[in-house]
Motif scaffolding. Structure first.
Motif, PDB file in Angstrom:
ATOM      1  N   HIS A 128       0.837  -1.207   0.000  1.00 12.33           N
ATOM      2  CA  HIS A 128       0.000   0.000   0.000  1.00 12.33           C
ATOM      3  C   HIS A 128       0.872   1.257   0.000  1.00 12.33           C
ATOM      4  O   HIS A 128       0.457   2.300  -0.516  1.00 12.33           O
ATOM      5  CB  HIS A 128      -0.950   0.003   1.190  1.00 12.33           C
ATOM      6  CG  HIS A 128      -0.296  -0.157   2.520  1.00 12.33           C
ATOM      7  ND1 HIS A 128       0.339  -1.317   2.907  1.00 12.33           N
ATOM      8  CD2 HIS A 128      -0.173   0.691   3.567  1.00 12.33           C
ATOM      9  CE1 HIS A 128       0.813  -1.176   4.133  1.00 12.33           C
ATOM     10  NE2 HIS A 128       0.522   0.037   4.549  1.00 12.33           N
ATOM     11  N   PHE A 129       2.077   1.169   0.567  1.00  8.25           N
ATOM     12  CA  PHE A 129       2.978   2.317   0.522  1.00  8.25           C
ATOM     13  C   PHE A 129       3.443   2.578  -0.909  1.00  8.25           C
ATOM     14  O   PHE A 129       3.691   3.727  -1.291  1.00  8.25           O
ATOM     15  CB  PHE A 129       4.188   2.079   1.427  1.00  8.25           C
ATOM     16  CG  PHE A 129       3.888   2.184   2.895  1.00  8.25           C
ATOM     17  CD1 PHE A 129       3.349   3.344   3.433  1.00  8.25           C
ATOM     18  CD2 PHE A 129       4.151   1.122   3.740  1.00  8.25           C
ATOM     19  CE1 PHE A 129       3.077   3.450   4.791  1.00  8.25           C
ATOM     20  CE2 PHE A 129       3.891   1.220   5.103  1.00  8.25           C
ATOM     21  CZ  PHE A 129       3.346   2.386   5.628  1.00  8.25           C
ATOM     22  N   ALA A 130       3.580   1.528  -1.708  1.00  5.95           N
ATOM     23  CA  ALA A 130       3.979   1.704  -3.105  1.00  5.95           C
ATOM     24  C   ALA A 130       2.917   2.492  -3.863  1.00  5.95           C
ATOM     25  O   ALA A 130       3.230   3.359  -4.685  1.00  5.95           O
ATOM     26  CB  ALA A 130       4.209   0.344  -3.761  1.00  5.95           C
ATOM     27  N   MET A 131       1.632   2.196  -3.567  1.00  6.55           N
ATOM     28  CA  MET A 131       0.557   2.926  -4.235  1.00  6.55           C
ATOM     29  C   MET A 131       0.567   4.398  -3.816  1.00  6.55           C
ATOM     30  O   MET A 131       0.367   5.302  -4.639  1.00  6.55           O
ATOM     31  CB  MET A 131      -0.793   2.291  -3.908  1.00  6.55           C
ATOM     32  CG  MET A 131      -1.912   2.731  -4.830  1.00  6.55           C
ATOM     33  SD  MET A 131      -1.621   2.276  -6.559  1.00  6.55           S
ATOM     34  CE  MET A 131      -1.978   0.518  -6.486  1.00  6.55           C
ATOM     35  N   ASN A 132       0.819   4.639  -2.521  1.00 11.15           N
ATOM     36  CA  ASN A 132       0.912   6.028  -2.065  1.00 11.15           C
ATOM     37  C   ASN A 132       2.071   6.747  -2.746  1.00 11.15           C
ATOM     38  O   ASN A 132       1.980   7.940  -3.065  1.00 11.15           O
ATOM     39  CB  ASN A 132       1.080   6.075  -0.548  1.00 11.15           C
ATOM     40  CG  ASN A 132      -0.180   5.689   0.203  1.00 11.15           C
ATOM     41  OD1 ASN A 132      -1.258   5.607  -0.385  1.00 11.15           O
ATOM     42  ND2 ASN A 132      -0.054   5.446   1.492  1.00 11.15           N
ATOM     43  N   ALA A 133       3.168   6.027  -2.965  1.00  6.44           N
ATOM     44  CA  ALA A 133       4.323   6.626  -3.635  1.00  6.44           C
ATOM     45  C   ALA A 133       3.971   7.046  -5.059  1.00  6.44           C
ATOM     46  O   ALA A 133       4.433   8.088  -5.549  1.00  6.44           O
ATOM     47  CB  ALA A 133       5.496   5.657  -3.638  1.00  6.44           C
ATOM     48  N   VAL A 134       3.158   6.248  -5.728  1.00  6.68           N
ATOM     49  CA  VAL A 134       2.710   6.624  -7.078  1.00  6.68           C
ATOM     50  C   VAL A 134       1.888   7.912  -7.012  1.00  6.68           C
ATOM     51  O   VAL A 134       2.053   8.812  -7.845  1.00  6.68           O
ATOM     52  CB  VAL A 134       1.893   5.480  -7.710  1.00  6.68           C
ATOM     53  CG1 VAL A 134       1.281   5.922  -9.035  1.00  6.68           C
ATOM     54  CG2 VAL A 134       2.771   4.262  -7.923  1.00  6.68           C
ATOM     55  N   GLY A 135       1.022   8.019  -6.010  1.00  7.25           N
ATOM     56  CA  GLY A 135       0.266   9.256  -5.828  1.00  7.25           C
ATOM     57  C   GLY A 135       1.178  10.440  -5.576  1.00  7.25           C
ATOM     58  O   GLY A 135       0.962  11.540  -6.109  1.00  7.25           O
ATOM     59  N   VAL A 136       2.213  10.233  -4.770  1.00  5.48           N
ATOM     60  CA  VAL A 136       3.171  11.297  -4.485  1.00  5.48           C
ATOM     61  C   VAL A 136       3.877  11.740  -5.757  1.00  5.48           C
ATOM     62  O   VAL A 136       3.988  12.946  -6.046  1.00  5.48           O
ATOM     63  CB  VAL A 136       4.206  10.824  -3.441  1.00  5.48           C
ATOM     64  CG1 VAL A 136       5.425  11.738  -3.424  1.00  5.48           C
ATOM     65  CG2 VAL A 136       3.568  10.772  -2.062  1.00  5.48           C
ATOM     66  N   LEU A 137       4.372  10.789  -6.545  1.00  8.35           N
ATOM     67  CA  LEU A 137       5.085  11.155  -7.774  1.00  8.35           C
ATOM     68  C   LEU A 137       4.172  11.875  -8.755  1.00  8.35           C
ATOM     69  O   LEU A 137       4.590  12.818  -9.437  1.00  8.35           O
ATOM     70  CB  LEU A 137       5.697   9.908  -8.414  1.00  8.35           C
ATOM     71  CG  LEU A 137       6.810   9.233  -7.605  1.00  8.35           C
ATOM     72  CD1 LEU A 137       7.291   7.972  -8.312  1.00  8.35           C
ATOM     73  CD2 LEU A 137       7.983  10.190  -7.357  1.00  8.35           C
ATOM     74  N   ALA A 138       2.906  11.452  -8.816  1.00  5.40           N
ATOM     75  CA  ALA A 138       1.949  12.147  -9.681  1.00  5.40           C
ATOM     76  C   ALA A 138       1.725  13.573  -9.196  1.00  5.40           C
ATOM     77  O   ALA A 138       1.655  14.520 -10.001  1.00  5.40           O
ATOM     78  CB  ALA A 138       0.628  11.386  -9.710  1.00  5.40           C
ATOM     79  N   ALA A 139       1.612  13.749  -7.875  1.00  5.56           N
ATOM     80  CA  ALA A 139       1.404  15.084  -7.322  1.00  5.56           C
ATOM     81  C   ALA A 139       2.615  15.973  -7.554  1.00  5.56           C
ATOM     82  O   ALA A 139       2.477  17.149  -7.940  1.00  5.56           O
ATOM     83  CB  ALA A 139       1.102  14.980  -5.821  1.00  5.56           C
ATOM     84  N   LEU A 140       3.809  15.438  -7.355  1.00  5.42           N
ATOM     85  CA  LEU A 140       5.014  16.242  -7.545  1.00  5.42           C
ATOM     86  C   LEU A 140       5.223  16.579  -9.014  1.00  5.42           C
ATOM     87  O   LEU A 140       5.710  17.668  -9.348  1.00  5.42           O
ATOM     88  CB  LEU A 140       6.227  15.508  -6.970  1.00  5.42           C
ATOM     89  CG  LEU A 140       6.183  15.232  -5.463  1.00  5.42           C
ATOM     90  CD1 LEU A 140       7.502  14.643  -4.987  1.00  5.42           C
ATOM     91  CD2 LEU A 140       5.843  16.496  -4.678  1.00  5.42           C
ATOM     92  N   SER A 141       4.850  15.652  -9.893  1.00  3.62           N
ATOM     93  CA  SER A 141       4.909  15.953 -11.332  1.00  3.62           C
ATOM     94  C   SER A 141       3.996  17.136 -11.655  1.00  3.62           C
ATOM     95  O   SER A 141       4.392  18.066 -12.369  1.00  3.62           O
ATOM     96  CB  SER A 141       4.490  14.718 -12.129  1.00  3.62           C
ATOM     97  OG  SER A 141       4.395  15.019 -13.508  1.00  3.62           O
ATOM     98  N   SER A 142       2.785  17.110 -11.100  1.00  8.79           N
ATOM     99  CA  SER A 142       1.839  18.209 -11.350  1.00  8.79           C
ATOM    100  C   SER A 142       2.316  19.524 -10.747  1.00  8.79           C
ATOM    101  O   SER A 142       1.947  20.602 -11.229  1.00  8.79           O
ATOM    102  CB  SER A 142       0.460  17.848 -10.779  1.00  8.79           C
ATOM    103  OG  SER A 142      -0.089  16.736 -11.461  1.00  8.79           O
ATOM    104  N   ALA A 143       3.143  19.437  -9.693  1.00  8.89           N
ATOM    105  CA  ALA A 143       3.661  20.651  -9.055  1.00  8.89           C
ATOM    106  C   ALA A 143       4.928  21.170  -9.728  1.00  8.89           C
ATOM    107  O   ALA A 143       5.477  22.183  -9.296  1.00  8.89           O
ATOM    108  CB  ALA A 143       3.949  20.373  -7.575  1.00  8.89           C
ATOM    109  N   GLY A 144       5.397  20.472 -10.757  1.00  5.61           N
ATOM    110  CA  GLY A 144       6.553  20.946 -11.504  1.00  5.61           C
ATOM    111  C   GLY A 144       7.895  20.461 -10.989  1.00  5.61           C
ATOM    112  O   GLY A 144       8.939  20.981 -11.389  1.00  5.61           O
ATOM    113  N   ALA A 145       7.890  19.443 -10.113  1.00  3.11           N
ATOM    114  CA  ALA A 145       9.145  18.917  -9.594  1.00  3.11           C
ATOM    115  C   ALA A 145       9.785  17.963 -10.593  1.00  3.11           C
ATOM    116  O   ALA A 145       9.153  17.512 -11.553  1.00  3.11           O
ATOM    117  CB  ALA A 145       8.895  18.197  -8.264  1.00  3.11           C
ATOM    118  N   ASP A 146      11.053  17.652 -10.358  1.00  2.00           N
ATOM    119  CA  ASP A 146      11.784  16.681 -11.164  1.00  2.00           C
ATOM    120  C   ASP A 146      11.395  15.290 -10.670  1.00  2.00           C
ATOM    121  O   ASP A 146      11.825  14.857  -9.598  1.00  2.00           O
ATOM    122  CB  ASP A 146      13.290  16.916 -10.993  1.00  2.00           C
ATOM    123  CG  ASP A 146      14.147  15.991 -11.852  1.00  2.00           C
ATOM    124  OD1 ASP A 146      13.703  14.844 -12.135  1.00  2.00           O
ATOM    125  OD2 ASP A 146      15.269  16.384 -12.208  1.00  2.00           O
TER     126      ASP A 146
END
Length: 458
Positions: free
Chosen positions: A281-299
């Motif tokens: 379940h932490f892996a799924m949360n990590a995918v959400g995090v990467l999607a959010a950071l992508s939308s925020a303009g992070a690398d």
């Protein structure tokens, strides 16, 4: 660089500043206050005004109060406002307004704090990062996080929680995020909401505070995903779904040697990352995090590389070895969804017996006993060798288990903790999970003491 001058704080709150002070931080607790902090005298279990003199003695730059407290000099450095909580909210709004930071807000029934911490670690090296401390996600935690935000922050991560209807929207409007992430929607706080749909609508209210053309990161494949999309569409958000089949997709998460080797597709690109946990379940949360950071303009590539530096917070699923016993400390919170995830983590580890030590799940409403009983049919339960339980609600799960899986049941967690040496042995893998108020964490501490090997005398 100073955080608040007396003049800036007075202008933000409309209050009256005494003295020409400068604050480097904001604190609500004299036990952890640092010299130079602005002490906020909130009314909670105790009236914060009773601690103003102590805060100033410890070096506080000033105190935010609604009156001059007894025992405090009339010319003491103070910021006097009509209402202290309202004053803190005003500081939070002003702190948010003066920064150009990209703000990511996170909510969800499960995993808010661990996901917030994951995002903070993933952003390491990408500028000046500001994130909420601990689980500061309520009516005072959110404004405190914003009031503490330095002016020149590049990325801010704000955690937003709720326990009753109507709490999330005003906090989101205060934070004004560019990106809002919902980790999941599960049966938590059902006493206040009555049904999962009500929880979903409250979680979806986080999109009410989004900046124009902000991004809504929502979990796919939930029974209430449609409701979350409706909330995001109503707010005019760009919707990014994450899950096994979303725009942000977990391709695989493979456990090995206490870590997860993961691959995900984010914004059309594939990224590999490693998590220091075996909970998928932490892996799924990590995918959400990467999607959010992508939308925020992070690398995103750099964020994915940094995820290996994240560790689950204490009581939230971390795995530790104690003298041959493998312990999963997940005792901070529990609902049916998170407990099912905990059981999956337990059964994903190899070794000796798999033992679950479970405390009551609270705030589940009128169906709480049926929800406890239903865990006996959880697919992962078939691979659990033994279940110890504490509490009147968890007794219903205990009674529904086959006799060979039943260990000990006690009325309270402390009674179970007193028998720690009977609960497991060397080589066993043990999950301890329950709602925080069930106090099942005392079993974790008892196990640590029971299996601790003292250092030999020289």
């Amino acid at each position: 660089m100073s955080l608040w001058t007396a003049g800036d704080a007075a202008a933000a709150t409309g209050g009256r500043a005494q003295g020409d002070w400068v604050a480097d931080g904001v604190s609500i607790d004299t036990r952890t206050i640092q010299p130079g902090d602005l002490f906020v005298a909130l009314q909670a279990a105790r009236d914060g005004h009773d601690f103003v003199a102590q805060a100033l003695e410890k070096g506080a730059a000033a105190a935010l109060v609604n009156r001059i407290p007894e025992g405090v000099a009339h010319d003491a450095p103070l910021l006097i406002v009509p209402d202290v909580l309202r004053g803190l909210e005003d500081l939070g709004r002003a702190g948010r307004a003066r920064t150009q930071a990209k703000v990511v807000a996170i909510t969800g029934s499960v995993g808010k704090t661990s996901t917030k911490d994951m995002a903070r670690v993933a952003l390491t090296g990408q500028g000046r990062i500001h994130a909420a401390e601990a689980s500061y996600n309520n009516h005072w935690g959110v404004p405190l996080t914003l009031a503490r935000m330095p002016r020149h922050t590049d990325f801010a991560i704000v955690e937003i929680g709720m326990s009753h209807p109507g709490e999330i929207a005003p906090l989101s409007r205060m934070a004004r995020p560019h990106v809002a992430l919902i980790t999941t929607v599960a049966a938590a706080h059902l006493e206040a909401f009555g049904a999962l749909d009500g929880i979903a609508r409250e979680k979806g209210a986080i999109f009410d505070g989004l900046q124009p053309v902000g991004s809504a990161i929502i979990p796919e494949d939930l029974p209430v995903t449609g409701l979350l999309r409706d909330c995001a569409d109503k707010a005019g958000a760009i919707v990014v779904g994450f899950g096994r089949d979303g725009m942000a997709r977990l391709i695989h998460a493979r456990p090995a040697d206490g870590v997860l080797s993961c691959r995900a597709r984010i914004a059309g690109k594939v990224f590999d990352f490693t998590l220091r946990t075996t909970g998928t379940h932490f892996a799924m949360n990590a995918v959400g995090v990467l999607a959010a950071l992508s939308s925020a303009g992070a690398d995103v590539a750099e964020a994915a590389r940094r995820l290996i530096d994240w560790h689950p917070p204490k009581g939230r699923g971390g795995v530790e070895d104690i003298a041959g016993l493998r312990l999963i400390d997940d005792a901070f919170n529990a609902n049916p969804t998170s407990l099912s995830a905990g059981l999956s983590t337990l059964t994903g580890l190899t070794g000796g017996r798999r033992i679950a030590i479970l405390g009551d799940m609270l705030e589940l409403g009128p169906e709480e006993l049926a929800m406890h009983r239903a865990l006996a049919d959880d697919p992962a339960m078939a691979q659990v060798d033994l279940v110890h339980a504490a509490g009147p609600r968890m007794q219903h799960l205990y009674d529904a288990l086959p006799p060979e899986k039943r260990g000990l049941w006690t009325e309270t967690a402390s009674e179970l903790a007193a028998r720690a040496s009977e609960l497991a042995g060397p080589g066993d893998i043990v999950l301890v999970k329950g709602s925080k108020s069930s106090l099942i964490s005392v079993v974790v501490e008892a196990l640590r003491k029971s299996f601790h090997i003292p250092t030999p005398l020289k």
